[in-house]
Scaffold this motif. Structure first.
Motif, PDB file in Angstrom:
ATOM      1  N   TYR A 228      51.740  42.875  36.096  1.00 48.06           N
ATOM      2  CA  TYR A 228      50.562  43.427  36.765  1.00 48.06           C
ATOM      3  C   TYR A 228      49.556  43.957  35.746  1.00 48.06           C
ATOM      4  CZ  TYR A 228      47.680  46.292  39.840  1.00 48.06           C
ATOM      5  OH  TYR A 228      46.613  46.848  40.513  1.00 48.06           O
ATOM      6  N   LEU A 229      50.040  44.570  34.677  1.00 48.48           N
ATOM      7  CA  LEU A 229      49.140  45.039  33.622  1.00 48.48           C
ATOM      8  C   LEU A 229      48.373  43.860  33.024  1.00 48.48           C
ATOM      9  CD1 LEU A 229      51.296  47.690  31.699  1.00 48.48           C
ATOM     10  CD2 LEU A 229      49.548  48.090  33.452  1.00 48.48           C
ATOM     11  N   LEU A 230      49.070  42.757  32.803  1.00 57.81           N
ATOM     12  CA  LEU A 230      48.405  41.566  32.257  1.00 57.81           C
ATOM     13  C   LEU A 230      47.370  41.029  33.238  1.00 57.81           C
ATOM     14  CD1 LEU A 230      51.462  39.702  30.691  1.00 57.81           C
ATOM     15  CD2 LEU A 230      49.707  41.034  29.505  1.00 57.81           C
ATOM     16  N   GLU A 231      47.711  41.080  34.528  1.00 56.97           N
ATOM     17  CA  GLU A 231      46.762  40.640  35.554  1.00 56.97           C
ATOM     18  C   GLU A 231      45.517  41.526  35.556  1.00 56.97           C
ATOM     19  OE1 GLU A 231      46.519  40.771  40.415  1.00 56.97           O
ATOM     20  OE2 GLU A 231      48.474  40.406  39.472  1.00 56.97           O
ATOM     21  N   MET A 232      45.712  42.840  35.422  1.00 59.75           N
ATOM     22  CA  MET A 232      44.588  43.763  35.423  1.00 59.75           C
ATOM     23  C   MET A 232      43.702  43.559  34.195  1.00 59.75           C
ATOM     24  SD  MET A 232      44.657  45.377  38.232  1.00 59.75           S
ATOM     25  CE  MET A 232      43.466  46.678  37.924  1.00 59.75           C
TER      26      MET A 232
END
Length: 292
Positions: free
Chosen positions: A187-191
Protein backbone atom coordinates in the motif's frame (compact mmCIF):
# COMPACT_ATOMS: atom_id res chain seq x y z
CA UNK A 1 -1.14 -29.62 41.79
CA UNK A 2 -0.15 -26.20 43.12
CA UNK A 3 -3.02 -24.16 44.51
CA UNK A 4 -4.06 -21.31 42.24
CA UNK A 5 -4.36 -17.93 43.86
CA UNK A 6 -5.72 -14.64 42.56
CA UNK A 7 -4.76 -11.04 43.35
CA UNK A 8 -7.39 -8.75 44.87
CA UNK A 9 -10.03 -7.62 42.40
CA UNK A 10 -11.40 -4.09 42.42
CA UNK A 11 -14.63 -3.56 40.41
CA UNK A 12 -13.61 -0.36 38.63
CA UNK A 13 -14.68 -1.60 35.19
CA UNK A 14 -16.81 -4.30 33.58
CA UNK A 15 -14.17 -7.04 33.18
CA UNK A 16 -13.18 -6.80 36.84
CA UNK A 17 -16.85 -6.64 37.87
CA UNK A 18 -17.40 -9.88 35.94
CA UNK A 19 -14.37 -11.43 37.60
CA UNK A 20 -15.51 -10.29 41.05
CA UNK A 21 -18.96 -11.83 40.56
CA UNK A 22 -17.44 -15.14 39.51
CA UNK A 23 -14.82 -15.23 42.22
CA UNK A 24 -17.23 -14.09 44.94
CA UNK A 25 -19.72 -16.85 44.19
CA UNK A 26 -17.01 -19.49 43.89
CA UNK A 27 -15.38 -18.64 47.22
CA UNK A 28 -18.76 -18.31 48.98
CA UNK A 29 -19.57 -21.82 47.79
CA UNK A 30 -16.22 -23.07 49.09
CA UNK A 31 -15.10 -24.24 45.65
CA UNK A 32 -11.57 -24.25 44.32
CA UNK A 33 -10.96 -23.13 40.76
CA UNK A 34 -10.41 -26.73 39.71
CA UNK A 35 -13.59 -27.90 41.44
CA UNK A 36 -15.70 -25.22 39.76
CA UNK A 37 -14.06 -25.95 36.42
CA UNK A 38 -14.83 -29.67 36.71
CA UNK A 39 -18.47 -28.92 37.58
CA UNK A 40 -18.90 -26.54 34.63
CA UNK A 41 -16.91 -28.49 32.06
CA UNK A 42 -13.94 -26.12 31.84
CA UNK A 43 -10.37 -26.16 33.13
CA UNK A 44 -8.98 -24.65 36.29
CA UNK A 45 -6.61 -22.61 34.16
CA UNK A 46 -9.54 -21.05 32.30
CA UNK A 47 -11.29 -20.09 35.55
CA UNK A 48 -8.05 -18.54 36.79
CA UNK A 49 -7.61 -16.60 33.53
CA UNK A 50 -11.14 -15.16 33.72
CA UNK A 51 -10.82 -14.25 37.41
CA UNK A 52 -7.51 -12.45 36.88
CA UNK A 53 -8.52 -10.76 33.64
CA UNK A 54 -5.92 -12.64 31.59
CA UNK A 55 -8.65 -13.79 29.19
CA UNK A 56 -11.92 -12.17 28.18
CA UNK A 57 -14.85 -14.56 28.80
CA UNK A 58 -17.10 -15.70 25.97
CA UNK A 59 -20.89 -15.49 25.65
CA UNK A 60 -21.00 -19.28 26.02
CA UNK A 61 -19.16 -19.07 29.34
CA UNK A 62 -21.47 -16.26 30.52
CA UNK A 63 -24.52 -18.41 29.74
CA UNK A 64 -22.96 -21.35 31.56
CA UNK A 65 -22.27 -19.13 34.59
CA UNK A 66 -25.88 -17.92 34.68
CA UNK A 67 -27.11 -21.52 34.46
CA UNK A 68 -24.73 -22.84 37.11
CA UNK A 69 -25.25 -20.01 39.59
CA UNK A 70 -28.95 -19.53 38.74
CA UNK A 71 -28.38 -15.79 38.18
CA UNK A 72 -30.88 -15.26 35.37
CA UNK A 73 -28.98 -12.90 32.96
CA UNK A 74 -26.37 -11.36 35.28
CA UNK A 75 -23.27 -12.68 33.53
CA UNK A 76 -24.78 -12.35 30.06
CA UNK A 77 -25.74 -8.72 30.73
CA UNK A 78 -22.20 -7.90 31.87
CA UNK A 79 -20.82 -9.72 28.82
CA UNK A 80 -23.08 -7.75 26.46
CA UNK A 81 -22.04 -4.50 28.13
CA UNK A 82 -18.36 -5.40 27.66
CA UNK A 83 -18.91 -6.05 23.96
CA UNK A 84 -20.93 -2.88 23.42
CA UNK A 85 -18.82 -0.10 21.82
CA UNK A 86 -18.23 2.85 24.08
CA UNK A 87 -17.21 6.41 23.23
CA UNK A 88 -13.89 6.61 21.40
CA UNK A 89 -11.50 8.75 23.37
CA UNK A 90 -8.70 10.42 21.46
CA UNK A 91 -5.33 11.48 22.74
CA UNK A 92 -5.52 14.95 24.36
CA UNK A 93 -4.45 17.49 21.75
CA UNK A 94 -5.26 15.32 18.75
CA UNK A 95 -8.82 16.60 18.30
CA UNK A 96 -7.54 20.15 17.78
CA UNK A 97 -4.82 18.89 15.44
CA UNK A 98 -7.29 16.89 13.31
CA UNK A 99 -9.48 19.97 12.79
CA UNK A 100 -6.56 21.73 11.11
CA UNK A 101 -5.18 18.63 9.36
CA UNK A 102 -8.22 18.44 7.05
CA UNK A 103 -7.55 22.00 5.80
CA UNK A 104 -3.75 21.90 5.53
CA UNK A 105 -2.05 22.41 2.17
CA UNK A 106 1.10 20.56 3.25
CA UNK A 107 1.52 17.82 5.87
CA UNK A 108 5.05 16.78 6.78
CA UNK A 109 5.60 14.00 9.28
CA UNK A 110 8.61 12.20 10.72
CA UNK A 111 7.81 8.75 12.14
CA UNK A 112 10.44 7.10 14.31
CA UNK A 113 8.58 4.04 15.60
CA UNK A 114 5.71 3.00 13.37
CA UNK A 115 4.15 3.54 9.95
CA UNK A 116 2.28 6.84 9.87
CA UNK A 117 -1.40 6.51 10.80
CA UNK A 118 -2.48 8.46 7.72
CA UNK A 119 -0.96 5.69 5.56
CA UNK A 120 -2.00 2.58 7.50
CA UNK A 121 -4.18 -0.10 5.90
CA UNK A 122 -7.39 -1.28 7.53
CA UNK A 123 -5.91 -4.66 8.49
CA UNK A 124 -2.76 -3.04 9.88
CA UNK A 125 -4.86 -0.69 12.02
CA UNK A 126 -6.93 -3.61 13.27
CA UNK A 127 -3.80 -5.58 14.17
CA UNK A 128 -2.20 -2.83 16.27
CA UNK A 129 -5.42 -2.12 18.18
CA UNK A 130 -5.94 -5.85 18.77
CA UNK A 131 -2.61 -5.80 20.64
CA UNK A 132 -4.31 -3.60 23.26
CA UNK A 133 -6.75 -6.44 24.08
CA UNK A 134 -9.80 -4.30 23.38
CA UNK A 135 -13.21 -5.79 22.63
CA UNK A 136 -14.03 -6.56 19.02
CA UNK A 137 -16.52 -3.69 18.96
CA UNK A 138 -13.97 -1.22 20.34
CA UNK A 139 -11.40 -2.32 17.79
CA UNK A 140 -13.80 -1.89 14.88
CA UNK A 141 -14.80 1.56 16.15
CA UNK A 142 -11.14 2.58 16.19
CA UNK A 143 -10.57 1.15 12.71
CA UNK A 144 -13.55 3.05 11.28
CA UNK A 145 -12.39 6.25 13.00
CA UNK A 146 -8.91 6.09 11.46
CA UNK A 147 -10.15 5.11 8.01
CA UNK A 148 -12.61 8.01 8.03
CA UNK A 149 -9.79 10.36 8.99
CA UNK A 150 -7.75 9.13 6.01
CA UNK A 151 -10.71 9.67 3.69
CA UNK A 152 -11.27 13.21 5.00
CA UNK A 153 -7.65 14.19 4.45
CA UNK A 154 -6.51 12.25 1.38
CA UNK A 155 -9.88 11.80 -0.30
CA UNK A 156 -10.86 15.44 -0.58
CA UNK A 157 -11.07 17.15 -3.98
CA UNK A 158 -7.78 19.01 -3.48
CA UNK A 159 -5.73 16.78 -1.15
CA UNK A 160 -2.71 18.17 0.68
CA UNK A 161 0.85 17.44 -0.30
CA UNK A 162 1.89 14.67 2.07
CA UNK A 163 5.56 14.17 2.88
CA UNK A 164 6.36 11.32 5.28
CA UNK A 165 9.82 10.34 6.46
CA UNK A 166 9.98 6.97 8.23
CA UNK A 167 12.81 5.41 10.14
CA UNK A 168 13.69 2.09 8.51
CA UNK A 169 13.03 0.33 11.82
CA UNK A 170 9.49 1.78 11.81
CA UNK A 171 8.84 0.00 8.51
CA UNK A 172 10.47 -3.23 9.66
CA UNK A 173 8.69 -3.46 13.05
CA UNK A 174 6.59 -6.63 12.81
CA UNK A 175 3.55 -5.29 14.64
CA UNK A 176 1.16 -7.37 12.51
CA UNK A 177 1.15 -10.83 10.87
CA UNK A 178 3.45 -11.23 7.84
CA UNK A 179 0.64 -11.11 5.27
CA UNK A 180 -0.69 -7.89 6.78
CA UNK A 181 2.80 -6.38 6.80
CA UNK A 182 3.32 -7.25 3.14
CA UNK A 183 -0.03 -5.70 2.21
CA UNK A 184 0.92 -2.60 4.21
CA UNK A 185 4.23 -2.24 2.37
CA UNK A 186 2.44 -2.76 -0.94
CA UNK A 187 0.00 0.00 0.00
CA UNK A 188 2.89 2.37 0.72
CA UNK A 189 4.24 1.67 -2.77
CA UNK A 190 0.79 2.31 -4.21
CA UNK A 191 0.55 5.63 -2.37
CA UNK A 192 3.96 6.64 -3.73
CA UNK A 193 2.37 6.69 -7.18
CA UNK A 194 0.19 9.63 -6.19
CA UNK A 195 1.68 12.92 -7.36
CA UNK A 196 1.22 14.62 -3.97
CA UNK A 197 2.52 11.79 -1.77
CA UNK A 198 6.22 11.50 -0.98
CA UNK A 199 7.73 8.80 1.23
CA UNK A 200 11.37 8.68 2.28
CA UNK A 201 13.21 6.33 4.62
CA UNK A 202 16.08 7.03 7.01
CA UNK A 203 18.31 3.92 6.80
CA UNK A 204 19.18 2.02 9.97
CA UNK A 205 22.91 2.64 9.59
CA UNK A 206 22.72 6.43 9.44
CA UNK A 207 23.64 6.95 13.09
CA UNK A 208 22.56 9.99 15.09
CA UNK A 209 20.38 12.60 13.43
CA UNK A 210 17.96 15.36 14.42
CA UNK A 211 14.88 13.15 14.29
CA UNK A 212 15.91 10.85 17.11
CA UNK A 213 14.40 13.23 19.65
CA UNK A 214 10.97 11.90 18.64
CA UNK A 215 8.23 11.80 16.01
CA UNK A 216 6.41 14.98 14.98
CA UNK A 217 4.16 16.47 12.31
CA UNK A 218 3.98 19.95 10.83
CA UNK A 219 1.04 21.55 9.03
CA UNK A 220 1.30 24.37 6.51
CA UNK A 221 -1.71 26.50 5.47
CA UNK A 222 -4.10 28.02 6.14
CA UNK A 223 -2.25 28.38 9.45
CA UNK A 224 1.07 26.78 10.37
CA UNK A 225 1.29 24.39 13.31
CA UNK A 226 3.09 21.35 14.69
CA UNK A 227 1.94 18.28 16.58
CA UNK A 228 3.87 15.91 18.84
CA UNK A 229 2.62 12.86 20.73
CA UNK A 230 4.16 10.62 23.36
CA UNK A 231 2.92 8.31 26.09
CA UNK A 232 -0.74 8.88 25.31
CA UNK A 233 -0.53 12.68 25.37
CA UNK A 234 -0.43 15.04 22.41
CA UNK A 235 0.44 18.70 21.98
CA UNK A 236 -0.86 20.95 19.22
CA UNK A 237 1.68 23.76 18.81
CA UNK A 238 1.02 27.11 17.15
CA UNK A 239 3.85 29.24 18.49
CA UNK A 240 5.60 30.50 15.30
CA UNK A 241 9.11 30.03 16.68
CA UNK A 242 8.41 26.46 17.82
CA UNK A 243 6.72 25.58 14.52
CA UNK A 244 9.69 26.97 12.59
CA UNK A 245 11.99 24.81 14.73
CA UNK A 246 10.05 21.66 13.84
CA UNK A 247 10.04 22.63 10.16
CA UNK A 248 13.81 23.03 10.25
CA UNK A 249 14.18 19.68 12.00
CA UNK A 250 12.10 17.99 9.32
CA UNK A 251 14.40 19.32 6.59
CA UNK A 252 17.45 18.11 8.50
CA UNK A 253 15.93 14.63 8.82
CA UNK A 254 14.87 14.58 5.18
CA UNK A 255 18.41 15.43 4.15
CA UNK A 256 19.81 12.25 5.74
CA UNK A 257 17.02 10.04 4.35
CA UNK A 258 17.26 7.97 1.20
CA UNK A 259 15.96 9.53 -1.99
CA UNK A 260 12.36 8.81 -2.89
CA UNK A 261 13.51 6.33 -5.53
CA UNK A 262 15.87 4.52 -3.15
CA UNK A 263 13.17 4.50 -0.47
CA UNK A 264 10.76 2.84 -2.90
CA UNK A 265 13.42 0.21 -3.63
CA UNK A 266 13.83 -0.47 0.09
CA UNK A 267 10.09 -0.85 0.67
CA UNK A 268 9.87 -3.13 -2.37
CA UNK A 269 12.60 -5.35 -0.92
CA UNK A 270 10.68 -5.59 2.36
CA UNK A 271 7.49 -6.57 0.57
CA UNK A 272 9.21 -9.23 -1.51
CA UNK A 273 11.15 -10.77 1.37
CA UNK A 274 9.84 -13.60 3.52
CA UNK A 275 9.59 -12.68 7.20
CA UNK A 276 7.75 -15.75 8.43
CA UNK A 277 10.88 -17.26 10.01
CA UNK A 278 11.71 -13.97 11.72
CA UNK A 279 8.31 -13.55 13.34
CA UNK A 280 8.70 -14.59 16.97
CA UNK A 281 7.73 -13.36 20.39
CA UNK A 282 10.64 -10.93 20.61
CA UNK A 283 10.01 -9.36 17.22
CA UNK A 284 6.26 -8.77 17.53
CA UNK A 285 6.23 -5.34 19.16
CA UNK A 286 3.45 -4.41 21.56
CA UNK A 287 2.90 -0.85 20.39
CA UNK A 288 0.56 1.72 21.89
CA UNK A 289 -1.29 2.91 18.78
CA UNK A 290 -0.74 6.62 18.33
CA UNK A 291 -3.47 8.82 16.94
CA UNK A 292 -1.41 10.29 14.15
Amino acid sequence: MARRTSPPIYPHDLPTLYAQQLRGRRTAAGLSMDALAAAMGYTGTWIWQVETGAERPSFKFAEDCDTYWNTDRLFRDIQEAMERPGPVRTVPGFAEYSQHEVRAALIRSYEALMIAGILQTEDFIRAIYTSEQRTAAEIETRVVQRMERQARVLGRDDPPRLWIVHEERALRAMVAPPDVMRAQWAYLLEMCQRPKVHIQVVPENIGYHEGLAGSFTTLTGPSDAAYIESGGYGSYIQDPQAVASFSERFELVRNVALTTSASIDLITSLMESSYDDRLNARQVAQVVPQQR
